[in-house]
Design an enzyme around this catalytic site. Structure first.
Site, PDB file in Angstrom:
ATOM      1  N   ASP A 452       0.853  -1.189   0.000  1.00 56.62           N
ATOM      2  CA  ASP A 452       0.000   0.000   0.000  1.00 56.62           C
ATOM      3  C   ASP A 452       0.885   1.234   0.000  1.00 56.62           C
ATOM      4  O   ASP A 452       2.083   1.151   0.317  1.00 56.62           O
ATOM      5  CB  ASP A 452      -0.879   0.028   1.264  1.00 56.62           C
ATOM      6  CG  ASP A 452      -1.968  -1.033   1.238  1.00 56.62           C
ATOM      7  OD1 ASP A 452      -2.424  -1.359   0.141  1.00 56.62           O
ATOM      8  OD2 ASP A 452      -2.340  -1.532   2.310  1.00 56.62           O
ATOM      9  N   ASP A 754      -4.827  -3.339   4.855  1.00 51.75           N
ATOM     10  CA  ASP A 754      -5.323  -2.788   6.117  1.00 51.75           C
ATOM     11  C   ASP A 754      -6.842  -2.888   6.260  1.00 51.75           C
ATOM     12  O   ASP A 754      -7.359  -2.920   7.356  1.00 51.75           O
ATOM     13  CB  ASP A 754      -4.871  -1.330   6.304  1.00 51.75           C
ATOM     14  CG  ASP A 754      -5.187  -0.465   5.091  1.00 51.75           C
ATOM     15  OD1 ASP A 754      -6.040  -0.874   4.277  1.00 51.75           O
ATOM     16  OD2 ASP A 754      -4.582   0.611   4.954  1.00 51.75           O
ATOM     17  N   ASP A 758      -9.382  -6.355   2.196  1.00 54.65           N
ATOM     18  CA  ASP A 758      -8.043  -6.846   1.825  1.00 54.65           C
ATOM     19  C   ASP A 758      -7.814  -8.277   2.310  1.00 54.65           C
ATOM     20  O   ASP A 758      -6.835  -8.910   1.929  1.00 54.65           O
ATOM     21  CB  ASP A 758      -6.944  -5.943   2.427  1.00 54.65           C
ATOM     22  CG  ASP A 758      -6.840  -4.612   1.712  1.00 54.65           C
ATOM     23  OD1 ASP A 758      -7.139  -4.575   0.502  1.00 54.65           O
ATOM     24  OD2 ASP A 758      -6.470  -3.618   2.358  1.00 54.65           O
TER      25      ASP A 758
END
Length: 1038
Positions: A452, A754, A758
């Site tokens: 990310d 997070d 996901d």
């Protein structure tokens, strides 16, 4: 050997098949101590039993929750018991018994809830304000009456249990029996105390082996216990004493007001106070996969369930063992974690070596026995047997058993556990919590990290840096800029901007005990609220001036958050929306002007706004749009519209790149690890940050999620190798990328996540890395590693330790196999030629301790060095014993066997020994030289490739401590414990000669490392990422 290991001892790191687990268990043989060897191995029978219990409990809970037959309700009503208040409850001021309170939620008893006055009535009975929450001074009283939020667990194993495990070694038991017999026969023949020394020596050595083994195992168990407690510790947001704060799940009490949002695990049983589109997944309890909507009609929340959508507040009514989840956790026995691929592989290596060792032990015993019988026959004494002959045969048997002790490498599989425990402890200090043992090991093979952006590559400390409002772009860096912005917009625009900030938020502004203003919420929300406060707004006034009608919380699919509020006085409604710039802009058909009027949005203006968004993004700013829509009092009031909004502003939020990330990315690239950024942000923002981090190169590809998911399989095969940035991606895009990398490109993939959505990608990846700060509990439960500080550098550190674990185990295997080969061969050769073994039982037990527990401590706990990140990743199923290791093992073994054989057969002449004790001196010298050869070879094993084996030796205090202890105890054995160990003190000349012969193995190692080794055919990392790339070897290493 390699083929045998591949057929029987290969399991997947993640979700290994039942067949593979059973196959390697049935293939293991020649185990000295199954109780210790398989202590960290999952018990498949217990696991199956636990799964049956879980299913039975889930079925009971499912029936209790979902079967609502009139007959059951009638029976329940008829059997309902009146709960009288006990003295304890009455004296503390509470108005309801713990069991009665717990039963309301557990049985979803709406009538009982109603009879108590609903959630407000229960709050009064547990003496709590729904607005202010629990008072801190009451917490201990509540825990005494209603219980703590902890589950009944198996008591921790004491140190003496580990001693008991170590004593279950079959060979040690046989040696103890031999020692007792030796003491009895010795005292009968030689008298007291001379006759007991040999037997007592064996007993003392066994005691030392057992104690060192138990201490090592016990320390490991303590490390795992600390890690396990940390894994279970969840941080929960509650309202206490009027302010929102974070507490540990273990500190939660009945009466707490808990805040729930998407991805949270419900921490206790409770009743909904208020919520917005709250739905939970109860499959962990009931097995039902359909989400359950929680509202005022069905306000019951059960511990262990997961929030799938929406947000809300609940009143805690039962904790710990009074919840269904607590009972479920207590019923299920500890069945152990799946063993790692390296543990399984080393069990295979230990089995092969054990069989060879067993064969040598039997052959040695038969040779010694045959020679003894032939000698007796030669002297015509075959019919004459004395106590001395019995002692001699017993000694032969003890030596054979001790050879098995040395030859069966029990420490090999356990060294993996030791190394992983050490690595996990160090990683915990470095802010990485490893949830699954195998992840630490697998991370050494990672050749791709999909990361990310927000919070991982950037600091996650966000500040509004620029704003486009009323057709003008303003910088927000100083108070002067703020005053300039305030003067350029009308009071009406200022008011509606503050409304959109304070009313459309899931965060909260609180005052800390120190008087400072704290904002509880996501970093993006925090930045916008800070901006609102900077503009002179007041959170409580702004948040409470309108009544909230409906909330649609932010999620990664819609990429927006919306609220519907009723405006005071005029009875109309207003919808506020904020989110991804392109999405919100497409929902708008009007824009606010400087005087506060909403005018139609022309194509020209739309283009200017798009240019402003792109301009912000190119400066690496996160962009958000704020918009509103007024709605008349119609039936539409129940839903939040998705179009015809009026654009208020475009906000540019600065989120700087974390210090050290660029260097960490560079380290990954040097280590053969590809870094890909997968983010939900604007593509221009993503590209700007990726370039700053060194992820996006000139020939790299940046793509948006919608484009990626529309590609055909053939197109994906072409673009994925070049793909470095994916922007505006959804969790499904991330999952698709991970699947493609693993299945098509056969890469070992690590992925960060997070959000709740996901979870599938985290589960699919070889290593799932959840964020500790920004991550939801659902994401953390699906992950293998939790990155506690959300920092990319920490992820690289996990990869470094993953490689260290694998290489450290290889070092230990090389060291132990060398000792095995030399000990077996020298005893066998000596038995064949001279009819006796040069190393006694006590001496062999000491050698076993050096090469097993102490060797593992020294080599399996070495910290990683920078050189590990300058080579390609370790392959998925490469050979644990490489050709380089075989070269070192064979070379060192030949040197040691030749040196010791020469001493055995011509030592007296070479060392000029004479006198009655010459044989004892020679045997002591051989034993001393053998041990010192192992000490220097342990130093050699620190690096299998490089000549400089002393690099970083002073940074490994465990290695130095083991070396010092080994040498010190060797001196004590030789010089002071001769009575028990069959040694005599040596002169300084003989000590120096022993050291010289041992140290010569360092020179031998240099010569061996100059011999080039052909790389394995399957070690083609450049094409397939399998195995190490051929490393430099030969004279160039010098």
């Amino acid at each position: 050997m390699e083929q045998y290991l591949k057929e029987n001892f290969v399991v997947e790191a993640k979700r290994p098949s039942e067949e593979a687990l059973r196959r390697w268990r049935s293939a293991v043989s020649v185990v000295r101590n199954p109780r210790r060897r398989f202590r960290m191995v999952a018990d498949l029978a217990k696991r199956a039993e636990a799964e049956r219990k879980r299913q039975n409990l889930q079925e009971k809970i499912r029936i209790a929750l979902y079967v609502k037959k009139a007959a059951l309700q009638f029976i329940e009503a008829a059997n309902r018991t009146e709960h009288k208040l006990s003295d304890n409850v009455r004296q503390t001021g509470f108005g309801i018994e713990p069991d009665e309170l717990a039963a309301i939620v557990r049985s979803h008893d709406a009538k009982s809830l109603e009879s108590h006055g609903g959630v407000e009535g229960l709050a009064r009975e547990v003496s709590v304000s729904l607005n202010d929450g629990v008072v801190s001074s009451d917490i201990s009283i509540r825990q005494n009456i209603y219980g703590s939020n902890k589950y009944a667990e198996k008591p921790a194993r004491s140190f003496w249990m580990f001693v008991w495990d170590a004593l279950h070694d079959l060979t040690l038991i046989i040696l103890m029996v031999c020692a007792v017999v030796t003491i009895g026969v010795g005292i009968a023949t030689e008298g007291w105390p001379n006759g007991m020394y040999d037997g007592v020596g064996i007993v003392l050595c066994i005691f030392l082996v057992v104690m060192v083994t138990a201490i090592s195992d016990y320390r490991q168990s303590l490390q795992f216990k600390v890690l396990d407690k940390e894994k279970k510790n969840v941080i929960v947001q509650v309202t206490r004493e009027g302010s929102r704060q974070k507490v540990s799940i273990f500190d939660l009490v009945v009466g707490d007001v808990v805040h729930l949002s998407i991805g949270d695990v419900v921490p206790a049983d409770g009743i909904l106070i208020q919520g917005h589109r709250l739905s939970v997944d109860e499959s962990s309890l009931s097995g039902e996969s359909e989400p359950v909507n929680i509202n005022q009609k069905r306000p019951f929340l059960l511990s262990g369930t997961k929030v799938q959508d929406g947000s809300g507040k609940m009143l805690v009514t039962a904790v710990g063992m009074r919840t269904e989840w607590g009972k479920l956790m207590a019923t299920l026995s500890e069945v152990g974690e799946d063993e790692t691929p390296l543990q399984v592989k080393l069990n295979g290596v230990a089995t092969i070596i054990g069989k060879i060792g067993l064969a040598f032990a039997v052959m040695t015993f038969l040779v010694l026995l045959t020679r003894f019988l032939v000698a007796k026959a030669h002297h015509h004494e075959i019919t004459k047997w004395s106590t001395g002959d019995a002692m001699q045969l017993l000694n032969f048997f003890a030596i054979a058993i001790t050879i098995i002790v040395v030859a069966v490498p029990e420490g090999l599989p356990l060294a993996v556990t030791l190394s992983l425990a050490f690595a996990m402890k160090k990683l915990m200090k470095d802010r990485a919590l490893v949830r699954h043992l195998s992840a630490c090991e697998t991370m050494g093979s990672a050749c791709c990290i999909c990361t990310d952006k927000t919070g991982t590559l950037t600091t996650n400390h966000m500040v509004v840096n620029k704003i486009w409002i009323c057709e003008k772009t303003k910088s927000i860096k100083t108070d002067d800029n703020k005053d300039l912005l305030m003067s350029s917009i009308s009071e009406g625009v200022h008011g509606i901007l503050l409304q959109s900030i304070f009313q459309n938020t899931s965060s909260e502004v609180t005052k800390g005990k120190d008087g400072k203003t704290n904002i509880l919420g996501t970093p993006t929300e925090t930045a916008i609220l800070e901006f609102g406060l900077l503009l002179g707004g007041d959170f409580k006034t702004g948040h409470n001036e309108s009544e909230m009608v409906k909330v649609e919380p932010f999620n990664s699919e819609k990429k927006k958050m919306s609220v519907l509020v009723s405006l005071p006085n005029n009875g109309t409604f207003r919808a506020f929306c904020k989110g991804a710039s392109e999405i919100i802009l497409n929902m708008c058909d009007k824009v606010l002007t400087a005087d506060g009027k909403a005018v139609p949005l022309s194509e020209n203006q739309r283009q200017k706004i798009t240019d402003a968004i792109n301009g912000f993004a190119c400066e690496a700013l996160r962009t958000l749009c704020l918009a509103f829509k007024d709605i008349e009092k119609t039936s539409d009031a129940d839903s939040i519209p998705d179009n015809n909004y009026t654009l208020i502003a475009v906000v540019g939020i600065k989120d700087p790149v974390r210090p050290g990330v660029k260097e960490a990315v560079k380290t990954c690239l040097a280590a053969g690890i590809t870094v890909r950024m997968v983010t939900g942000d604007n593509i221009n923002t993503a590209k700007a940050i990726a370039r700053e981090c060194g992820i996006l190169t000139d020939d790299g590809l940046a793509i948006e999620g919608p484009d990626f998911r529309s590609k055909s399989p053939q197109e994906l095969e072409e673009i994925i190798p070049k793909l470095q940035v994916m922007a505006r991606s959804s969790p499904l895009d991330k999952h698709k990328l991970v699947t493609q990398l693993r299945s098509v490109f056969k890469e070992v993939v690590a992925v960060t996540g997070d959000g709740t959505n996901d979870a599938p990608a985290l589960a699919e990846a070889d290593i799932g890395l959840a964020m500790g700060i920004a991550g939801t509990e659902v994401a953390k439960e699906s992950a293998d590693v939790i990155v506690m500080d959300d920092n990319f550098k920490t992820i690289v550190n996990v990869a470094r330790w993953g490689r260290a674990v694998y290489i450290n185990i290889q070092k230990f295997v090389q060291f132990q196999l060398t000792v095995n080969v030399v000990a077996l061969m020298i005893n066998f050769i000596s038995a064949c030629v001279s009819g006796n073994a040069p190393l006694t039982t006590v001496q062999l037990l000491w050698v076993n301790l050096i090469m097993d527990t102490l060797g593992a401590l020294a080599l399996a706990t070495e910290p990683p060095h920078d050189g590990m990140m300058k080579r390609p990743p370790i392959g998925r199923n490469v050979s644990i014993i490489t050709k380089t290791m075989w070269r070192n093992i064979i070379g060192q073994s030949i040197y040691q066997i030749i040196a010791l054989a020469i001493l055995q057969f011509d030592g007296k002449h070479l060392l000029k020994l004479s006198g009655s004790d010459a044989t004892k001196v020679l045997n002591t010298f051989i034993f001393n030289t053998f041990v010192l050869c192992q000490v220097f070879n342990e130093i050699n094993s620190r690096d299998m490739e490089k000549i400089n084996v002393f690099r970083g030796i002073f940074s490994s205090w465990v290695f130095l401590a083991v070396m010092f202890s080994t040498v010190a105890f060797q001196i004590i054995i030789v010089e002071f414990l001769g009575t028990f160990a069959n040694t005599v003190p040596l002169s300084w000349n003989l000590w120096l000669t022993s050291i010289f012969i041992g140290a010569a193995s360092l020179v031998i190692a240099v010569i061996l490392k100059c011999i080039p080794v052909e790389a394995n055919k399957d070690d083609n990392t450049a094409k397939h990422h399998h195995g190490y790339e051929p490393l430099p070897s030969g004279p160039d290493l010098a």
